[in-house]
Design an enzyme around this catalytic site. Sequence first.
Site, PDB file in Angstrom:
ATOM      1  N   VAL A 231       0.827  -1.224   0.000  1.00  0.00           N
ATOM      2  CA  VAL A 231       0.000   0.000   0.000  1.00  0.00           C
ATOM      3  C   VAL A 231       0.857   1.269   0.000  1.00  0.00           C
ATOM      4  O   VAL A 231       0.327   2.367  -0.119  1.00  0.00           O
ATOM      5  CB  VAL A 231      -0.982   0.032   1.199  1.00  0.00           C
ATOM      6  CG1 VAL A 231      -2.064  -1.006   1.046  1.00  0.00           C
ATOM      7  CG2 VAL A 231      -0.267  -0.123   2.537  1.00  0.00           C
ATOM      8  N   GLY A 234       8.223   3.803   0.566  1.00  0.00           N
ATOM      9  CA  GLY A 234       8.988   4.968   1.003  1.00  0.00           C
ATOM     10  C   GLY A 234      10.426   4.810   0.561  1.00  0.00           C
ATOM     11  O   GLY A 234      10.762   3.907  -0.205  1.00  0.00           O
ATOM     12  N   ARG A 235      11.284   5.730   1.106  1.00  0.00           N
ATOM     13  CA  ARG A 235      12.678   5.674   0.662  1.00  0.00           C
ATOM     14  C   ARG A 235      13.426   4.507   1.289  1.00  0.00           C
ATOM     15  O   ARG A 235      14.364   4.003   0.719  1.00  0.00           O
ATOM     16  CB  ARG A 235      13.377   6.996   0.931  1.00  0.00           C
ATOM     17  CG  ARG A 235      13.557   7.326   2.376  1.00  0.00           C
ATOM     18  CD  ARG A 235      13.819   8.775   2.590  1.00  0.00           C
ATOM     19  NE  ARG A 235      12.543   9.497   2.687  1.00  0.00           N
ATOM     20  CZ  ARG A 235      12.429  10.761   2.991  1.00  0.00           C
ATOM     21  NH1 ARG A 235      13.482  11.485   3.171  1.00  0.00           N
ATOM     22  NH2 ARG A 235      11.248  11.327   3.091  1.00  0.00           N
ATOM     23  N   PHE A 236      12.989   4.062   2.480  1.00  0.00           N
ATOM     24  CA  PHE A 236      13.719   2.996   3.167  1.00  0.00           C
ATOM     25  C   PHE A 236      12.930   1.695   3.259  1.00  0.00           C
ATOM     26  O   PHE A 236      13.500   0.661   3.591  1.00  0.00           O
ATOM     27  CB  PHE A 236      14.047   3.407   4.614  1.00  0.00           C
ATOM     28  CG  PHE A 236      14.744   4.728   4.730  1.00  0.00           C
ATOM     29  CD1 PHE A 236      15.935   4.951   4.060  1.00  0.00           C
ATOM     30  CD2 PHE A 236      14.227   5.746   5.509  1.00  0.00           C
ATOM     31  CE1 PHE A 236      16.582   6.169   4.169  1.00  0.00           C
ATOM     32  CE2 PHE A 236      14.866   6.964   5.620  1.00  0.00           C
ATOM     33  CZ  PHE A 236      16.046   7.179   4.942  1.00  0.00           C
ATOM     34  N   ALA A 237      11.623   1.782   3.067  1.00  0.00           N
ATOM     35  CA  ALA A 237      10.799   0.616   3.394  1.00  0.00           C
ATOM     36  C   ALA A 237       9.540   0.569   2.542  1.00  0.00           C
ATOM     37  O   ALA A 237       9.200   1.546   1.871  1.00  0.00           O
ATOM     38  CB  ALA A 237      10.406   0.692   4.871  1.00  0.00           C
ATOM     39  N   GLU A 238       8.892  -0.588   2.569  1.00  0.00           N
ATOM     40  CA  GLU A 238       7.608  -0.746   1.873  1.00  0.00           C
ATOM     41  C   GLU A 238       6.532  -1.042   2.906  1.00  0.00           C
ATOM     42  O   GLU A 238       6.811  -1.707   3.904  1.00  0.00           O
ATOM     43  CB  GLU A 238       7.688  -1.928   0.905  1.00  0.00           C
ATOM     44  CG  GLU A 238       8.559  -1.627  -0.290  1.00  0.00           C
ATOM     45  CD  GLU A 238       8.739  -2.840  -1.189  1.00  0.00           C
ATOM     46  OE1 GLU A 238       8.532  -3.971  -0.723  1.00  0.00           O
ATOM     47  OE2 GLU A 238       9.101  -2.630  -2.355  1.00  0.00           O
ATOM     48  N   VAL A 239       5.311  -0.549   2.655  1.00  0.00           N
ATOM     49  CA  VAL A 239       4.219  -0.801   3.609  1.00  0.00           C
ATOM     50  C   VAL A 239       3.209  -1.757   2.967  1.00  0.00           C
ATOM     51  O   VAL A 239       2.801  -1.552   1.817  1.00  0.00           O
ATOM     52  CB  VAL A 239       3.516   0.514   4.010  1.00  0.00           C
ATOM     53  CG1 VAL A 239       2.410   0.235   5.029  1.00  0.00           C
ATOM     54  CG2 VAL A 239       4.520   1.505   4.583  1.00  0.00           C
ATOM     55  N   LYS A 259       5.279  -2.317   7.983  1.00  0.00           N
ATOM     56  CA  LYS A 259       6.323  -1.573   7.264  1.00  0.00           C
ATOM     57  C   LYS A 259       7.576  -2.442   7.278  1.00  0.00           C
ATOM     58  O   LYS A 259       8.072  -2.791   8.365  1.00  0.00           O
ATOM     59  CB  LYS A 259       6.556  -0.232   7.970  1.00  0.00           C
ATOM     60  CG  LYS A 259       7.447   0.697   7.190  1.00  0.00           C
ATOM     61  CD  LYS A 259       7.348   2.094   7.749  1.00  0.00           C
ATOM     62  CE  LYS A 259       8.199   3.072   6.991  1.00  0.00           C
ATOM     63  NZ  LYS A 259       8.122   4.423   7.525  1.00  0.00           N
ATOM     64  N   ASP A 359       9.434  15.538   8.167  1.00  0.00           N
ATOM     65  CA  ASP A 359       9.063  15.161   6.798  1.00  0.00           C
ATOM     66  C   ASP A 359       7.537  15.188   6.659  1.00  0.00           C
ATOM     67  O   ASP A 359       6.943  14.267   6.111  1.00  0.00           O
ATOM     68  CB  ASP A 359       9.634  13.775   6.461  1.00  0.00           C
ATOM     69  CG  ASP A 359       9.668  13.523   4.962  1.00  0.00           C
ATOM     70  OD1 ASP A 359       9.569  14.500   4.195  1.00  0.00           O
ATOM     71  OD2 ASP A 359       9.787  12.354   4.558  1.00  0.00           O
TER      72      ASP A 359
HETATM   73  N1  ADE Z   1       0.250   3.593   4.069  1.00  0.00           N
HETATM   74  C1  ADE Z   1       1.290   3.722   4.900  1.00  0.00           C
HETATM   75  N2  ADE Z   1       0.945   3.329   6.135  1.00  0.00           N
HETATM   76  C2  ADE Z   1      -0.345   2.940   6.071  1.00  0.00           C
HETATM   77  C3  ADE Z   1      -1.269   2.448   7.026  1.00  0.00           C
HETATM   78  N3  ADE Z   1      -0.905   2.280   8.284  1.00  0.00           N
HETATM   79  N4  ADE Z   1      -2.510   2.185   6.643  1.00  0.00           N
HETATM   80  C4  ADE Z   1      -2.849   2.370   5.367  1.00  0.00           C
HETATM   81  N5  ADE Z   1      -2.043   2.820   4.421  1.00  0.00           N
HETATM   82  C5  ADE Z   1      -0.786   3.115   4.773  1.00  0.00           C
END
Ligand code: ADE
Length: 545
Positions: A231, A234-239, A259, A359
């Site tokens: 979803v 980012g620069r360091f990680a994917e969520v 994350k 940020d």
């Molecule tokens: N994108 C980044 N963090 C999120 C989260 N906690 N819930 C939904 N979308 C997101």
Amino acid sequence: MQNESVYIYIYIYFSLSLCVFAVPTSENKEGFKLAQVCRFCDIEFTACNATGVCESSCNITSICENPREVCVSAWRRNKGKPIMETMCHNPALPFHGQYLKDYNNSVCLMKQVKGMEDDFYICSCNQEECNDKLFFTDVSAPAKGVEKNPLPVLLVSVVPALIAVVVLLSAFYCYHVFHQQNLKATKTKGIDSETCAIIMSDDDRSDSSSANANSLNHNTELLPIQLDTIVGKGRFAEVYRAKLKQGATDESFQMVAVKIFPYEEYTSWKTEWEIFSDAELRHENVLQFLTAEDRKAERRYWLITAYHERGNLQEFLTEHVIGWDELCRLGGSLARGVAHLHADRTPCGRPKVAIVHRDLKSVNVLVKSDLSCCLCDFGLSLRLHNFMTPEELANSGQVGTARYMAPEVLESRMDLENIESFKQADVYSMALVLWEITSRCSAIGDVREYEPPFGKLKDHLCVESMKDDVIRDRLRPEIPASWTNHAGVHLLSSTIEECWDHDPEARVTAQCVVERFSEISSVVISPLSADTKSAQDSGNDEEEI
Ligand code: ADE
């Protein structure tokens, strides 16, 4: 040998009990924890054969980098030769795969680690250079001969324990009295006691129902989580959106967000986890943290948080036109989140370390199901301890996203003597987000397609081009004359302009913006109802530093 063992017991018990009374040497007068001083030689050969008491044979004394760190030692054999390891270590993280339980000890009591091929001992302690003298005596097992005359051991074990109980009870009583006084003071300062009650019961719930929230998942067993779709990136990680299984069946689960950091991004994971670890950060407008995990097998670090299906504010504004009520809800809650982050007291008056986000942007704000906001992505955040030196603050450097950087950040000319200047830079970025929300509100009249501040998302905005716009030309996002037609939008626009003032000192605080929102929304009753319309999605290729 018998006598020697009794002396060792006496020494250990007195050292352990003394630390109950002594003002810890690692804390200064204001109660801040200072960095520990430990023997630090990493790995060395040693003559110690893991019996009795050994000296580390390390001659290097080092001040630990991080005030959370304690002294640790490990003893093991390498190809038959005994080796000793001495260092500083953060007990929140595993040491040789083990979580340290004895790090509040004042002496280093070596414990054998089970399940290792060779003999392996570790210990930790929290007194100056305490990892120099290592006790290989298992205090939980009485030494031979001691049973014959248990009186000395009884005396040295029961008396300090009794005294410790008395001291703890007195400390608890003092804390209780202090806490009551604090609450009274808070009420007289005019904080709504109802709000306080709500927040307190929230906190209480979090304390009891998830005692482990805001901490590392110390269980060797990892949470039963099944990753779903990605979803965010980012620069360091994917969520990822993910399912946290709640029972034996696949049907019962809670949606969470995970994350995921690669092992190389350990520092970013640790920074964000340390920010989340502060229990006082918990707030309805700050993303709720569940736990952190070191997923060794996959060489990944995880942060597990609440999941918000409406996604981030930029996605939401791209897809929806909002009404005046929604503008007040989104904007007011954003300001409350930032004000809480910046505050050095919780709404109930408990002390808290002020944090700056550094940020803030619409991508780092999530929209909750009730259309309030919560702040997320604390990877660049900074805890503003009172004892931070300008050097430490300066070392934190120019960070953030160029598009949202305050002029003084773009120029690297922040006043590092004053921690307020970090908050002022956050307020500037928040103003741009408030402008983004307002630009999609039907109360302004003709609502255009979503655009981020300073032009299209696809435009590549680097620090140099932002300097030209924001500093040389003093450019800010446009506030068209039509925005003055609505009394509420008119008042809000003036606040936004105060927040993005070129002079950081002239900007209002986030708390002031919170108060403005409640004034504005009580004066201006919604003249227009919310409507929603779909709009096109747009990409995000911001320059990030
Ligand atoms: N994108 C980044 N963090 C999120 C989260 N906690 N819930 C939904 N979308 C997101």
